[in-house]
Design a protein around this motif. Structure first.
Motif: not given
Ligand SMILES: [Zn+2]
Lengths: 98, 167
Positions: A15-17, A41-43, A45-50
């Motif tokens: 998750t983001c957290a 895997r999260h990175l 597609h998640c723009r913020r975390c990317g």
């Molecule tokens: Zn994220």
């Protein structure tokens, strides 16, 4: 079947957290393989975390570019010093009775 | 000794004056040769960094008593003044990414700056950095991560990184 579900759950993407928690260790290569897979895997597609990951990577790159230039003459003197120590050490061994 | 260049880089990170850094490496080499019999041959770099750490403790003790210090709390304490010193309008327009990173690094308290330099500039692993400063790996990680977060926040203030989003 239950094992399979459990494994799927463990492999579930982070998750983001969770990413925020381990991002720097991840970029430093200091997380285990499973965590690394879940984070990447999260990175994907998640723009913020990317963006966050890009920023920290850019910081690391900037610091690496900085490098630390060591003075070549100092390094030479220390190498010579080390060699002298090694030679004295060997001479000392030869002198001492076996 | 194949690791002399690493020792010198680390010494330059740990000790402000170049001449003192050279002395420190000499001390380290002398001690290393003295105890080479007891070295088991594995992880020579970590072994040398430990010796350097001990040599340095000895030198600072000789020079002045260790100041009473804890506290990694220093970083948070200085945060507030810092926000003022480096309010966004104080940031030079067009400052390059690298320049802001270096400024932010130099503004960190020594114990935080050192850990960042040991790992990101000098290229040590977490474990080697822990040997070099004589602290547990967990301390190294926490200082490193907090220090980089500070650098990141400076970049955000300068408009060179996204505003803090992830909570
Ligand atoms: Zn994220």
């Amino acid at each position: 079947m239950r094992n399979w579900i459990r494994r799927r759950r463990a492999e579930r993407e982070a998750t983001c957290a969770e990413v925020a928690q381990v991002l720097q260790s991840y970029l430093d290569g200091h997380v285990d393989d499973l965590t690394a897979r879940r984070v990447s895997r999260h990175l994907e597609h998640c723009r913020r975390c990317g963006l966050e990951a890009e920023t920290y990577q850019a910081i690391k790159d900037a610091l690496a570019r900085r490098g630390r230039e060591v003075d070549a003459q100092t390094l030479e003197r220390l190498r010579a010093f080390g060699t002298r120590l090694a030679e004295e050490g060997r001479a000392g061994e030869a002198d001492s009775p076996a | 000794m194949p690791e002399i260049d690493v020792l010198l880089r680390v010494a330059r990170t740990l000790v402000p004056r170049p001449a003192d850094a050279e002395d420190l490496v000499q001390d380290t080499l002398i001690r290393a040769y003295r105890s080479i019999e007891s070295f088991d041959g594995s992880h020579p770099r970590a072994w040398l960094l430990t010796i350097m750490r001990n040599a340095q403790i000895n030198r600072t003790r000789r020079r002045r008593p260790e100041l009473l210090d804890d506290p990694d709390a220093a970083l948070e304490q200085s945060d507030e003044q810092d926000e003022h010193r480096h309010s966004p309008e104080a940031v030079v327009v067009g400052a390059s990414f690298d320049a802001v990173v270096v400024d932010a690094l130099d503004a960190l308290p020594d114990r935080f700056r050192q850990v960042v330099e040991l790992i990101d500039v000098d290229g040590l692993t977490y474990a080697e950095a822990a040997e070099a400063i004589g602290a547990p790996v967990g301390t190294v990680m926490s200082r490193l991560h907090r220090a980089r977060t500070r650098i990141r926040n400076r970049l955000a203030a300068a408009g060179l990184a996204p505003r803090s989003g992830t909570r």
